[in-house]
Scaffold this active site. Structure first.
Site, PDB file in Angstrom:
ATOM      1  N   HIS A  57       0.006   3.499   0.759  1.00 50.44           N
ATOM      2  CA  HIS A  57      -1.379   3.478   1.201  1.00 50.44           C
ATOM      3  C   HIS A  57      -1.314   2.965   2.694  1.00 50.44           C
ATOM      4  O   HIS A  57      -2.763   3.218   3.151  1.00 50.44           O
ATOM      5  CB  HIS A  57      -2.123   2.518   0.575  1.00 50.44           C
ATOM      6  CG  HIS A  57      -1.982   0.993   0.762  1.00 50.44           C
ATOM      7  ND1 HIS A  57      -0.579   0.458   0.710  1.00 50.44           N
ATOM      8  CD2 HIS A  57      -2.442   0.244   1.425  1.00 50.44           C
ATOM      9  CE1 HIS A  57      -0.766  -0.770   1.065  1.00 50.44           C
ATOM     10  NE2 HIS A  57      -1.970  -0.891   1.700  1.00 50.44           N
ATOM     11  N   HIS A  72      -4.613   2.941   7.475  1.00 50.42           N
ATOM     12  CA  HIS A  72      -4.775   2.451   6.226  1.00 50.42           C
ATOM     13  C   HIS A  72      -5.502   3.361   5.151  1.00 50.42           C
ATOM     14  O   HIS A  72      -6.885   3.632   5.664  1.00 50.42           O
ATOM     15  CB  HIS A  72      -5.587   1.009   6.245  1.00 50.42           C
ATOM     16  CG  HIS A  72      -5.371   0.237   4.909  1.00 50.42           C
ATOM     17  ND1 HIS A  72      -5.901   0.303   3.883  1.00 50.42           N
ATOM     18  CD2 HIS A  72      -4.478  -0.899   4.837  1.00 50.42           C
ATOM     19  CE1 HIS A  72      -5.522  -0.424   2.962  1.00 50.42           C
ATOM     20  NE2 HIS A  72      -4.678  -1.361   3.536  1.00 50.42           N
TER      21      HIS A  72
END
Length: 154
Positions: A57, A72
């Site tokens: 992620h 992110h």
């Protein structure tokens, strides 16, 4: 002036509007966020993939000039433990700006109750550098600058 390309195609969102104080209060550094329209993240600059979180992620690229960019994908998506994320590169790889790094399942992320709002941060910015966000409202992955890094004259 060094342009940092958008890792995502989507709508630009000021960092202070990100509903996570770590990003909104710039605890990790200056930056901006994108609400992605597509489930792919690309390299925002040419450099080495120095971090690729095990959950898929988040990643960081360090450019040849030493500037680092942290990307992110979504908020709190670490809790998915990698489900819905496909790695297209590995830590240590040299990347070209715009080269795909990860695919992500937008519906899986939404169904799990997480936001797709994706911060792009300049952590560990060297002294004498400043970051300016784009004035655009929408960006294309690997094509449009999202941030500009400027070294102050002094």
């Amino acid at each position: 002036m060094i342009p940092i390309l958008s890792p995502f195609t989507g709508r630009v969102v000021p960092l202070e509007e990100v509903p996570d104080p770590v990003f909104a209060e710039r605890m990790l550094g200056e930056g901006i966020a994108v609400e992605p329209d597509e489930g792919i993240a690309v390299a925002p600059l040419k450099g080495r993939l120095v971090v690729f979180h095990s959950a898929g992620h988040a990643f960081a690229i360090e450019g040849e000039d030493g500037l680092k960019v942290l990307v992110h994908i979504g908020l709190d998506t670490v809790h998915l433990r990698g489900e819905g994320f496909v790695r297209l590169a590995q830590e240590g790889d040299w990347m070209e700006a715009g080269q795909p790094i990860a695919r992500f399942d937008m519906e899986r992320i939404r169904a799990a109750g997480f936001s797709l709002l994706s911060p792009v941060i300049m952590p560990e910015l060297p002294a004498g550098y400043r970051v300016f966000p784009t004035k655009a409202h929408a960006v294309r992955a690997g094509q449009d600058p999202l941030l500009y890094v400027v070294r102050e004259q002094g």
